[in-house]
Design a protein around this motif. Structure first.
Motif, short mmCIF file in Angstrom:
data_model
loop_
_atom_site.label_atom_id
_atom_site.label_comp_id
_atom_site.label_asym_id
_atom_site.label_seq_id
_atom_site.Cartn_x
_atom_site.Cartn_y
_atom_site.Cartn_z
N ASP A 1 0.81 -1.22 0.00
CA ASP A 1 0.00 0.00 0.00
C ASP A 1 0.85 1.27 0.00
N ARG A 2 1.88 1.29 0.83
CA ARG A 2 2.71 2.50 0.91
C ARG A 2 3.40 2.78 -0.43
N HIS A 3 3.80 1.71 -1.12
CA HIS A 3 4.43 1.88 -2.44
C HIS A 3 3.42 2.46 -3.42
N TRP A 4 2.20 1.92 -3.37
CA TRP A 4 1.16 2.38 -4.29
C TRP A 4 0.81 3.84 -4.03
N LYS A 5 0.81 4.23 -2.76
CA LYS A 5 0.56 5.65 -2.44
C LYS A 5 1.58 6.53 -3.15
N THR A 6 2.85 6.14 -3.06
CA THR A 6 3.93 6.90 -3.70
C THR A 6 3.79 6.89 -5.22
N ILE A 7 3.52 5.72 -5.79
CA ILE A 7 3.37 5.59 -7.25
C ILE A 7 2.23 6.48 -7.74
N LEU A 8 1.09 6.41 -7.05
CA LEU A 8 -0.07 7.21 -7.47
C LEU A 8 0.22 8.70 -7.34
N GLN A 9 0.95 9.09 -6.32
CA GLN A 9 1.33 10.51 -6.17
C GLN A 9 2.22 10.93 -7.33
N LYS A 10 3.23 10.11 -7.63
CA LYS A 10 4.16 10.44 -8.72
C LYS A 10 3.46 10.54 -10.07
N LEU A 11 2.44 9.70 -10.25
CA LEU A 11 1.68 9.72 -11.51
C LEU A 11 0.55 10.76 -11.48
N ASN A 12 0.42 11.43 -10.33
CA ASN A 12 -0.61 12.46 -10.17
C ASN A 12 -2.03 11.89 -10.31
N ILE A 13 -2.22 10.70 -9.73
CA ILE A 13 -3.53 10.04 -9.74
C ILE A 13 -4.09 10.16 -8.33
N HIS A 14 -5.27 10.72 -8.21
CA HIS A 14 -5.85 10.98 -6.90
C HIS A 14 -7.05 10.10 -6.60
N VAL A 15 -6.83 8.79 -6.62
CA VAL A 15 -7.87 7.83 -6.22
C VAL A 15 -7.20 6.78 -5.34
N SER A 16 -8.01 6.01 -4.64
CA SER A 16 -7.43 4.94 -3.82
C SER A 16 -7.04 3.79 -4.75
N TYR A 17 -6.21 2.91 -4.23
CA TYR A 17 -5.76 1.74 -5.00
C TYR A 17 -6.96 0.95 -5.53
N ASN A 18 -8.01 0.81 -4.71
CA ASN A 18 -9.17 0.02 -5.12
C ASN A 18 -9.98 0.68 -6.24
N GLU A 19 -9.83 1.99 -6.41
CA GLU A 19 -10.56 2.70 -7.49
C GLU A 19 -9.71 2.83 -8.76
N LEU A 20 -8.45 2.47 -8.66
CA LEU A 20 -7.51 2.62 -9.77
C LEU A 20 -7.90 1.71 -10.94
N THR A 21 -7.81 2.26 -12.16
CA THR A 21 -8.08 1.47 -13.37
C THR A 21 -6.82 1.42 -14.23
N ILE A 22 -6.78 0.47 -15.16
CA ILE A 22 -5.66 0.38 -16.11
C ILE A 22 -5.55 1.68 -16.90
N GLY A 23 -6.69 2.20 -17.32
CA GLY A 23 -6.71 3.43 -18.11
C GLY A 23 -6.06 4.59 -17.37
N MET A 24 -6.29 4.68 -16.06
CA MET A 24 -5.67 5.76 -15.28
C MET A 24 -4.16 5.64 -15.32
N LEU A 25 -3.66 4.42 -15.19
CA LEU A 25 -2.20 4.22 -15.25
C LEU A 25 -1.67 4.61 -16.62
N TRP A 26 -2.36 4.16 -17.68
CA TRP A 26 -1.93 4.49 -19.04
C TRP A 26 -2.02 5.99 -19.30
N ASP A 27 -3.16 6.58 -18.95
CA ASP A 27 -3.40 7.99 -19.26
C ASP A 27 -2.51 8.94 -18.47
N HIS A 28 -1.99 8.47 -17.34
CA HIS A 28 -1.13 9.33 -16.51
C HIS A 28 0.35 9.04 -16.69
#
Length: 179
Positions: free
Chosen positions: A145-172
């Motif tokens: 979880d702590r790694h994902w928090k950092t990854i999502l911050q770096k990618l500028n994605i503001h959702v929880s891990y459970n709300e994350l989609t493949i498209g969000m990762l690709w689009d960011h």
């Protein structure tokens, strides 16, 4: 010219809506032109050479409409993949679906494949396929979880891990960042 829905930067539905408006206006203009010719004829005025510009435009419009209708299904399928929750994603299945989409796109006739709407979709899918190893690397139990928090911050994605989609990762920009 600049309002023509040629590019892949809009969705097929947006393109088809725009084309429907153009088609309506062109058919109205064509009818007006025909009525003008009939009126001139009835008044005994010289009809002159009738222009085929409107019907040429209508032909081009119908070709464009066909292209957008044809790419709308693969676009929809890609959107479904992008909307898949990351937590339950099986990367192997994503790759298989992307491969199937490319095969389907390659099987389309050349008259469809010459349009930007097609090439933009094709290139987008190719880029997702080229980033498959990054996707696989991200799908590891080693990332907590702590790694994902950092990854999502770096990618500028503001959702929880459970709300994350493949498209969000690709689009960011996941595919732009290698490790």
């Amino acid at each position: 010219g600049e309002n023509k829905p040629l590019m892949g930067n809009i969705t097929p539905n947006e393109a088809l809506e725009t084309l429907a408006k153009f088609e309506f206006n062109m058919k109205k203009a064509q009818l007006d032109q025909e009525n003008l010719v009939k009126a001139k004829d009835a008044l005994g005025l010289d009809v002159g050479a009738t222009s085929t510009a409107i019907s040429s435009c209508l032909d081009e419009l119908l070709d464009l409409k066909e292209v957008w209708e044809v790419v709308s299904k693969p676009h929809e399928t890609l959107q479904e993949i992008k909307d898949s929750p990351w937590a339950t994603t099986v990367v192997r299945k994503v790759r298989s679906k992307l491969d199937d989409l490319l095969i389907a796109l390659r099987s389309l006739p050349n008259r469809i494949r010459q349009y930007n709407a097609y090439t933009a979709l094709y290139d987008e899918i190719k880029s997702y396929l080229s980033g498959q190893s990054s996707l696989s690397d991200m799908k590891t139990d080693a990332l907590k979880d702590r790694h994902w928090k950092t990854i999502l911050q770096k990618l500028n994605i503001h959702v929880s891990y459970n709300e994350l989609t493949i498209g969000m990762l690709w689009d960011h920009g996941l595919l732009d960042r290698k490790k």
